[in-house]
Design a protein around this motif. Sequence first.
Motif, short mmCIF file in Angstrom:
data_model
loop_
_atom_site.label_atom_id
_atom_site.label_comp_id
_atom_site.label_asym_id
_atom_site.label_seq_id
_atom_site.Cartn_x
_atom_site.Cartn_y
_atom_site.Cartn_z
N LEU A 19 42.88 65.14 56.37
CA LEU A 19 43.95 63.96 56.40
C LEU A 19 45.13 64.03 56.36
CD1 LEU A 19 44.01 60.73 56.57
CD2 LEU A 19 43.28 60.66 54.20
N ALA A 20 45.62 64.80 55.04
CA ALA A 20 47.13 65.22 54.85
C ALA A 20 47.65 65.93 56.03
CB ALA A 20 47.32 66.17 53.56
N ASP A 21 46.75 67.08 56.66
CA ASP A 21 47.41 67.36 57.66
C ASP A 21 47.61 66.59 58.96
OD1 ASP A 21 47.35 69.95 56.49
OD2 ASP A 21 45.36 70.60 57.32
N TRP A 22 46.77 65.74 59.15
CA TRP A 22 46.99 64.89 60.30
C TRP A 22 48.01 63.93 60.07
CZ3 TRP A 22 46.19 59.50 60.61
CH2 TRP A 22 45.82 59.10 62.05
N LEU A 23 48.04 63.39 58.96
CA LEU A 23 49.39 62.49 58.59
C LEU A 23 50.56 63.32 58.93
CD1 LEU A 23 47.90 60.48 55.33
CD2 LEU A 23 48.57 59.61 57.73
N GLU A 24 50.63 64.55 58.36
CA GLU A 24 51.76 65.22 58.61
C GLU A 24 52.02 65.46 60.11
OE1 GLU A 24 53.48 68.71 56.04
OE2 GLU A 24 51.76 69.39 57.08
N GLN A 25 51.06 65.60 60.79
CA GLN A 25 51.33 65.89 62.44
C GLN A 25 51.63 64.61 63.18
OE1 GLN A 25 47.91 67.90 63.59
NE2 GLN A 25 48.21 69.80 62.41
N ASN A 26 51.00 63.48 62.54
CA ASN A 26 51.30 62.11 63.28
C ASN A 26 52.38 61.27 62.64
OD1 ASN A 26 48.93 62.06 65.50
ND2 ASN A 26 48.31 63.03 63.94
N THR A 27 53.51 61.61 62.64
CA THR A 27 54.67 61.05 61.75
C THR A 27 54.83 59.66 62.24
OG1 THR A 27 56.10 61.81 63.44
CG2 THR A 27 55.81 63.30 61.68
#
Length: 116
Positions: A19-27
Amino acid sequence: MPQSSQDSRAEYITGLRKLADWLEQNTETSVPSDGDILLPLTKNEAVEAHAAATGLEVRYDNDGNASAVAKFGAIAYRAYGYADWDQHYAQHQEQTARNWADKNDMVIQPREGGAR
């Protein structure tokens, strides 16, 4: 801890990292304004045991309900419990029924001869 609990725990932690990675990639993706992760432990005693095991401070609200919070930046991992879970649950159920009745233009009344 039983193997199935360990597996579930590992799976949850992996999901948080993804989730953290996805949020970081989807600004452009919004994040919740309330960053609480809630851990309902039902009773104060369970919150106190959790806090003792994790080195957290237990706080009590005006009704005597306990909580222990671990902060990670804007995110809080919040364990909570109640001084009297049975009473809290009964009040919650009654309020839910009354809200439903109000929404449906009805009134809840005690049964004839019943306790109020």
